[in-house]
Design a protein around this motif. Structure first.
Motif, PDB file in Angstrom:
ATOM      1  N   GLU A 174       0.835  -1.220   0.000  1.00 26.16           N
ATOM      2  CA  GLU A 174       0.000   0.000   0.000  1.00 26.16           C
ATOM      3  C   GLU A 174       0.863   1.260   0.000  1.00 26.16           C
ATOM      4  N   ARG A 175       2.033   1.199   0.626  1.00 27.43           N
ATOM      5  CA  ARG A 175       2.925   2.367   0.605  1.00 27.43           C
ATOM      6  C   ARG A 175       3.377   2.677  -0.820  1.00 27.43           C
ATOM      7  N   LEU A 176       3.472   1.621  -1.645  1.00 27.28           N
ATOM      8  CA  LEU A 176       3.928   1.777  -3.033  1.00 27.28           C
ATOM      9  C   LEU A 176       2.827   2.328  -3.944  1.00 27.28           C
ATOM     10  N   ARG A 177       1.578   2.011  -3.625  1.00 34.09           N
ATOM     11  CA  ARG A 177       0.456   2.270  -4.528  1.00 34.09           C
ATOM     12  C   ARG A 177       0.465   3.670  -5.157  1.00 34.09           C
ATOM     13  N   PRO A 178       0.639   4.763  -4.349  1.00 32.97           N
ATOM     14  CA  PRO A 178       0.544   6.094  -4.969  1.00 32.97           C
ATOM     15  C   PRO A 178       1.623   6.388  -5.995  1.00 32.97           C
ATOM     16  N   ALA A 179       2.699   5.606  -5.999  1.00 32.06           N
ATOM     17  CA  ALA A 179       3.801   5.865  -6.939  1.00 32.06           C
ATOM     18  C   ALA A 179       3.637   5.098  -8.252  1.00 32.06           C
ATOM     19  N   LEU A 180       2.623   4.237  -8.342  1.00 33.88           N
ATOM     20  CA  LEU A 180       2.492   3.373  -9.526  1.00 33.88           C
ATOM     21  C   LEU A 180       1.715   4.055 -10.643  1.00 33.88           C
ATOM     22  N   ALA A 181       2.148   3.842 -11.894  1.00 35.94           N
ATOM     23  CA  ALA A 181       1.358   4.279 -13.047  1.00 35.94           C
ATOM     24  C   ALA A 181       0.043   3.496 -13.044  1.00 35.94           C
ATOM     25  N   ALA A 182      -1.031   4.152 -13.516  1.00 37.61           N
ATOM     26  CA  ALA A 182      -2.370   3.560 -13.398  1.00 37.61           C
ATOM     27  C   ALA A 182      -2.418   2.126 -13.941  1.00 37.61           C
ATOM     28  N   GLY A 183      -1.775   1.899 -15.098  1.00 43.20           N
ATOM     29  CA  GLY A 183      -1.832   0.576 -15.732  1.00 43.20           C
ATOM     30  C   GLY A 183      -1.069  -0.499 -14.974  1.00 43.20           C
ATOM     31  N   ASN A 184      -0.289  -0.104 -13.998  1.00 39.57           N
ATOM     32  CA  ASN A 184       0.523  -1.089 -13.257  1.00 39.57           C
ATOM     33  C   ASN A 184       0.015  -1.354 -11.843  1.00 39.57           C
ATOM     34  N   VAL A 185      -1.048  -0.648 -11.446  1.00 43.85           N
ATOM     35  CA  VAL A 185      -1.496  -0.754 -10.046  1.00 43.85           C
ATOM     36  C   VAL A 185      -1.960  -2.180  -9.740  1.00 43.85           C
ATOM     37  N   ASP A 186      -2.885  -2.705 -10.514  1.00 44.13           N
ATOM     38  CA  ASP A 186      -3.446  -4.024 -10.192  1.00 44.13           C
ATOM     39  C   ASP A 186      -2.376  -5.108 -10.189  1.00 44.13           C
ATOM     40  N   LYS A 187      -1.517  -5.074 -11.202  1.00 45.87           N
ATOM     41  CA  LYS A 187      -0.544  -6.173 -11.322  1.00 45.87           C
ATOM     42  C   LYS A 187       0.482  -6.146 -10.194  1.00 45.87           C
ATOM     43  N   MET A 188       0.735  -4.970  -9.630  1.00 44.80           N
ATOM     44  CA  MET A 188       1.674  -4.918  -8.498  1.00 44.80           C
ATOM     45  C   MET A 188       0.951  -5.195  -7.168  1.00 44.80           C
ATOM     46  N   MET A 189      -0.244  -4.657  -7.021  1.00 47.39           N
ATOM     47  CA  MET A 189      -0.925  -4.788  -5.721  1.00 47.39           C
ATOM     48  C   MET A 189      -1.414  -6.221  -5.479  1.00 47.39           C
ATOM     49  N   THR A 190      -1.650  -6.982  -6.560  1.00 53.71           N
ATOM     50  CA  THR A 190      -2.118  -8.361  -6.390  1.00 53.71           C
ATOM     51  C   THR A 190      -0.968  -9.366  -6.411  1.00 53.71           C
ATOM     52  N   CYS A 191       0.232  -8.870  -6.544  1.00 57.52           N
ATOM     53  CA  CYS A 191       1.391  -9.750  -6.670  1.00 57.52           C
ATOM     54  C   CYS A 191       1.874 -10.199  -5.283  1.00 57.52           C
ATOM     55  N   PRO A 192       2.225 -11.484  -5.105  1.00 57.91           N
ATOM     56  CA  PRO A 192       2.660 -11.936  -3.768  1.00 57.91           C
ATOM     57  C   PRO A 192       3.884 -11.187  -3.247  1.00 57.91           C
ATOM     58  N   VAL A 193       4.846 -10.908  -4.140  1.00 60.76           N
ATOM     59  CA  VAL A 193       6.080 -10.226  -3.727  1.00 60.76           C
ATOM     60  C   VAL A 193       6.422  -9.170  -4.778  1.00 60.76           C
ATOM     61  N   VAL A 194       6.651  -7.947  -4.320  1.00 62.58           N
ATOM     62  CA  VAL A 194       7.133  -6.897  -5.227  1.00 62.58           C
ATOM     63  C   VAL A 194       8.563  -6.550  -4.817  1.00 62.58           C
ATOM     64  N   ALA A 195       9.478  -6.675  -5.769  1.00 63.12           N
ATOM     65  CA  ALA A 195      10.877  -6.306  -5.502  1.00 63.12           C
ATOM     66  C   ALA A 195      11.123  -4.901  -6.024  1.00 63.12           C
ATOM     67  N   ILE A 196      11.671  -4.048  -5.160  1.00 64.38           N
ATOM     68  CA  ILE A 196      12.188  -2.748  -5.632  1.00 64.38           C
ATOM     69  C   ILE A 196      13.676  -2.952  -5.896  1.00 64.38           C
ATOM     70  N   PHE A 197      14.050  -2.928  -7.171  1.00 59.46           N
ATOM     71  CA  PHE A 197      15.469  -3.024  -7.526  1.00 59.46           C
ATOM     72  C   PHE A 197      16.047  -1.613  -7.449  1.00 59.46           C
ATOM     73  N   ALA A 198      16.927  -1.403  -6.481  1.00 62.84           N
ATOM     74  CA  ALA A 198      17.503  -0.078  -6.276  1.00 62.84           C
ATOM     75  C   ALA A 198      19.017  -0.136  -6.463  1.00 62.84           C
ATOM     76  N   THR A 199      19.573   1.033  -6.709  1.00 61.13           N
ATOM     77  CA  THR A 199      21.014   1.161  -6.916  1.00 61.13           C
ATOM     78  C   THR A 199      21.615   1.877  -5.717  1.00 61.13           C
ATOM     79  N   ASP A 200      22.695   1.317  -5.178  1.00 56.99           N
ATOM     80  CA  ASP A 200      23.387   1.966  -4.064  1.00 56.99           C
ATOM     81  C   ASP A 200      24.551   2.771  -4.631  1.00 56.99           C
ATOM     82  N   PHE A 201      24.369   4.102  -4.660  1.00 51.31           N
ATOM     83  CA  PHE A 201      25.421   4.950  -5.215  1.00 51.31           C
ATOM     84  C   PHE A 201      26.603   5.095  -4.253  1.00 51.31           C
ATOM     85  N   ALA A 202      26.478   4.544  -3.059  1.00 51.86           N
ATOM     86  CA  ALA A 202      27.616   4.487  -2.125  1.00 51.86           C
ATOM     87  C   ALA A 202      28.240   3.087  -2.134  1.00 51.86           C
TER      88      ALA A 202
END
Ligand code: FMN
Length: 202
Positions: free
Chosen positions: A70-98
């Motif tokens: 739910e914390r992610l929901r407001p950041a999602l493009a409309a077409g991607n909301v359902d597929k992310m919110m109904t998914c068992p696991v959502v991975a945020i792939f992030a880059t560590d610039f340090a």
């Protein structure tokens, strides 16, 4: 596609199907849980794949609870909301610039940390290149272990960074749903470039 010309065994063919020829980008999910231990298994495989100076700048935040998603929901493009919110696991792939802070551990035989301090213009390219490579390795490892992936870049990265990473050196790259895909929600497979259109042999 037939890979037997490359002398692959039946086991190789089954693995190639899981990772490439039958694997698809998912748009919907079956109601099947993802055992938490598999996330460590994916890591333990994918972290062995190469990065420059072994710099390993990918950081992953897994969202597994409804509250976290739910914390992610407001950041999602409309077409991607359902597929992310109904998914068992959502991975945020992030880059560590340090990432260079870890080089004394990851690449101990030389002064990698000092190298990036002396060449700060290389930090961003190195971080993005290798974190993106690693995210690709992770998706292939997840597929090899029997999970399906649904990568998306249709989201507000600045919003995700503010929600999850604050003042840290982490920046989101793309998101990926992990689970068991619903074949009914697949789009038709799009064509790929032929070898002659994508590759040059000199
Ligand atoms: C980094 C990345 C970002 C993507 N972003 C989105 C997205 O925002 N929304 C979406 O529906 N699909 C997205 N996709 C899915 C691609 O459209 C899909 O992987 C491609 O068309 C190939 O589909 P296939 O794997 O089923 O053959 C993304 C894929 C990747 C790798």
């Amino acid at each position: 596609m037939d890979h037997r010309g490359l002398q692959s065994t039946q086991a190789d063919t089954a693995l190639l199907e899981k990772i490439f020829t039958r694997a698809r980008s998912q748009n919907g999910w079956l109601d099947r849980a993802v055992p938490p231990a598999i996330l460590e298994e994916i890591h333990d495989l994918a972290c062995l794949a190469p990065t420059s100076m072994n710099c390993s700048p990918l950081r992953i935040t897994y969202l597994v609870t409804t509250e976290a998603k739910e914390r992610l929901r407001p950041a999602l493009a409309a077409g991607n909301v359902d597929k992310m919110m109904t998914c068992p696991v959502v991975a945020i792939f992030a880059t560590d610039f340090a990432f260079a802070e870890r080089l004394p551990f990851l690449f101990p035989h030389t002064d990698g940390k000092g190298f990036f301090e002396r060449n700060p213009h290389l930090v961003e390219d190195t971080a993005l290149r290798n974190a993106t490579l690693q995210a690709g390795y992770y998706m292939l490892a997840a597929r090899a272990l029997g999970l399906d992936c649904g990568p998306i870049s249709g989201f507000d990265a600045k919003a995700v960074d503010a929600i999850f990473f604050g003042e840290t050196a982490l920046r989101s790259n793309f998101l990926c749903g992990l689970g068991h895909g619903d074949p009914a929600k697949l789009f038709a497979r799009h064509p790929r470039l032929a070898f002659k259109d994508a590759c040059t042999v000199l």
